[in-house]
Write an enzyme that holds these catalytic residues in place. Structure first.
Site, PDB file in Angstrom:
ATOM      1  N   GLY A  47    -115.400 143.545 105.099  1.00 46.18           N
ATOM      2  CA  GLY A  47    -115.720 142.135 104.900  1.00 46.18           C
ATOM      3  C   GLY A  47    -115.840 141.816 103.417  1.00 46.18           C
ATOM      4  N   GLN A  52    -118.248 137.316  95.864  1.00 49.76           N
ATOM      5  CA  GLN A  52    -117.954 138.670  95.372  1.00 49.76           C
ATOM      6  C   GLN A  52    -116.718 138.696  94.467  1.00 49.76           C
ATOM      7  OE1 GLN A  52    -118.280 140.556  99.486  1.00 49.76           O
ATOM      8  NE2 GLN A  52    -118.943 142.212  98.147  1.00 49.76           N
ATOM      9  N   CYS A  94    -121.368 148.084 100.480  1.00 52.69           N
ATOM     10  CA  CYS A  94    -120.902 146.797  99.965  1.00 52.69           C
ATOM     11  C   CYS A  94    -119.890 147.051  98.854  1.00 52.69           C
ATOM     12  CB  CYS A  94    -122.103 146.010  99.424  1.00 52.69           C
ATOM     13  SG  CYS A  94    -121.673 144.396  98.775  1.00 52.69           S
ATOM     14  N   LEU A  95    -118.811 146.285  98.852  1.00 49.02           N
ATOM     15  CA  LEU A  95    -117.785 146.468  97.820  1.00 49.02           C
ATOM     16  C   LEU A  95    -118.332 146.153  96.419  1.00 49.02           C
ATOM     17  CD1 LEU A  95    -114.697 144.932  99.665  1.00 49.02           C
ATOM     18  CD2 LEU A  95    -115.083 147.350  99.151  1.00 49.02           C
ATOM     19  N   GLU A 137    -122.386 139.293 105.152  1.00 51.13           N
ATOM     20  CA  GLU A 137    -121.535 138.402 104.351  1.00 51.13           C
ATOM     21  C   GLU A 137    -122.192 137.045 104.140  1.00 51.13           C
ATOM     22  OE1 GLU A 137    -119.247 139.824 102.842  1.00 51.13           O
ATOM     23  OE2 GLU A 137    -119.068 141.607 104.097  1.00 51.13           O
ATOM     24  N   HIS A 140    -124.433 137.086 101.250  1.00 54.73           N
ATOM     25  CA  HIS A 140    -123.746 136.941  99.952  1.00 54.73           C
ATOM     26  C   HIS A 140    -123.654 135.470  99.547  1.00 54.73           C
ATOM     27  CE1 HIS A 140    -122.401 140.861  98.649  1.00 54.73           C
ATOM     28  NE2 HIS A 140    -121.908 141.175  99.832  1.00 54.73           N
TER      29      HIS A 140
HETATM   30 ZN    ZN Z   1    -121.395 143.045 100.549  1.00 50.99          ZN
END
Ligand code: ZN
Length: 169
Positions: A47, A52, A94-95, A137, A140
């Site tokens: 996701g 981000q 998390c990316l 998400e 975020h």
């Molecule tokens: Zn994340």
């Protein structure tokens, strides 16, 4: 195909609150496509939320790739209307926090409403990994990261780990 740069903690732009998407136009379509390209290029992400990649709009792309099958979901302006009392704990990553994983407790099931790419309203009861991913998400979009649920010590450790990993690259 454009791959966008993913912001990494402690980038303060990750703490910004995102605004509602008003126009369902070709610009939105391009943003969503770029976000999917970026998600797939990440290799292990399931996701990605617009903040981000430095876009403070309420846009989320998800592909859980369950059983090796791609199932892209575009979520615009999501709203959780109901959360179960029962919680589940699951290991999250998390990316924007590469290389760090920790258990987070969240409601097990949620009812969510969102718009698709064309502006059509969708209402869905989500459980399992999809429920966890959507909640992660949506956070975020509010400037909340999963490490914000952890102790100060663990948060510090996450930051140190990310710094160390970035140096290695
Ligand atoms: Zn994340």
């Amino acid at each position: 195909m454009s791959i966008l740069e993913i912001l990494i903690i402690p980038d303060k732009r990750l703490k910004y609150k995102s605004s509602i998407v008003e126009d369902f136009n070709s610009e939105l379509e391009k943003t969503v496509k770029d976000m999917f390209d970026t998600l797939y290029a990440s290799g292990n992400g399931i996701g990605l939320a617009a903040p981000q990649v430095g876009i403070t709009k309420r846009i989320i792309v998800i592909d859980l790739k369950e059983e090796g099958k791609s199932n892209p979901i575009t979520i615009i302006n999501p709203k959780v209307i109901n959360s179960s009392v029962e919680n589940i704990s699951n290991e999250e990553g998390c990316l924007s926090i590469p290389g760090y994983y920790a258990n987070v407790e969240r409601p097990k099931e949620i009812d969510v409403e969102w718009s698709d790419l064309k502006g059509n309203k969708i209402k869905k009861n989500c459980s399992g990994l999809l429920s966890i991913c959507i909640q992660h998400e949506i956070d975020h979009l509010e400037g909340i990261l999963f490490i914000d649920y952890l102790s100060k010590l663990k948060k510090k450790r996450a930051l140190e780990k990310v710094k160390k990993n970035l140096k290695k690259e």
